[in-house]
Design an enzyme around this catalytic site. Sequence first.
Site, PDB file in Angstrom:
ATOM      1  N   ASP A  14      44.108 -25.075  -1.985  1.00  0.00           N
ATOM      2  CA  ASP A  14      44.236 -24.812  -0.560  1.00  0.00           C
ATOM      3  C   ASP A  14      45.726 -24.604  -0.299  1.00  0.00           C
ATOM      4  OD1 ASP A  14      43.634 -24.669   2.190  1.00  0.00           O
ATOM      5  OD2 ASP A  14      44.053 -26.807   2.430  1.00  0.00           O
ATOM      6  N   ASP A  16      47.573 -24.813   3.282  1.00  0.00           N
ATOM      7  CA  ASP A  16      48.116 -25.723   4.297  1.00  0.00           C
ATOM      8  C   ASP A  16      47.836 -27.173   3.930  1.00  0.00           C
ATOM      9  OD1 ASP A  16      49.022 -23.783   6.462  1.00  0.00           O
ATOM     10  OD2 ASP A  16      46.959 -23.140   6.163  1.00  0.00           O
ATOM     11  N   ASP A 170      43.074 -30.879   1.094  1.00  0.00           N
ATOM     12  CA  ASP A 170      43.588 -31.974   1.913  1.00  0.00           C
ATOM     13  C   ASP A 170      42.687 -32.299   3.093  1.00  0.00           C
ATOM     14  OD1 ASP A 170      45.532 -30.798   4.616  1.00  0.00           O
ATOM     15  OD2 ASP A 170      44.336 -29.515   3.309  1.00  0.00           O
TER      16      ASP A 170
END
Length: 221
Positions: A14, A16, A170
Amino acid sequence: MDHGRPKPDLIIFDCDGVLVDSELLSCRCLSEVLAEFGLQLSVEQALELFLGRSTKAIEQYYRDLLGQALPDDFLARLRARVLETFAEALQPIPGAGAVLSKLQTPRCVASSSDLDRVSLSLDVTGLAPHFGDRLYTAQMVRHGKPAPDLFLHAAGRMQADPARTLVIEDSVSGVQAARAAGMMVWGFVGGAHYRARDGRAILSAAGADRVFAHMSDFWEA
């Protein structure tokens, strides 16, 4: 790096909150732009509702749950604010570059953000050379995270078996998407948005196979 599973043939990152420390910045931008339209949403609420989600999810939330259509120029103004803020203040996650430099396994990015935002994020932080054009975003699939579509699309483009793919995420929606895709997933909680939240418990409960807080621990078996 096996954690009970074979060495992966592909690692999907991922963007961000995993490669770049952007989540607080983007949620701040969302809160500010909504306020310009008379809509109140705190940064904490933005994190809770939209962490790891696409802008389509924001529109859907206001339309379907609140019965309120966002103004026509909302997304354009949000996009401009985010890009301006990132260009000025975005930082890489500490140690991300070192991990990517050492990594021998094929890798790509799969993000809920738009392609121009992902490209800018990686350019600004110096991480772009590690991925080239191997960037896949929610714009490319019908259903964003927590649906598995984006990760399956990325694995397909990279010609990798989902069962031999590792995802670094996250967010709860990202962990759920990876699990739904039949992939191994590690939760990362080193971003600034987890300083006041128990990210380890949150991502473990979502189904992460492992949770770590520092990129220096990436290689820990």
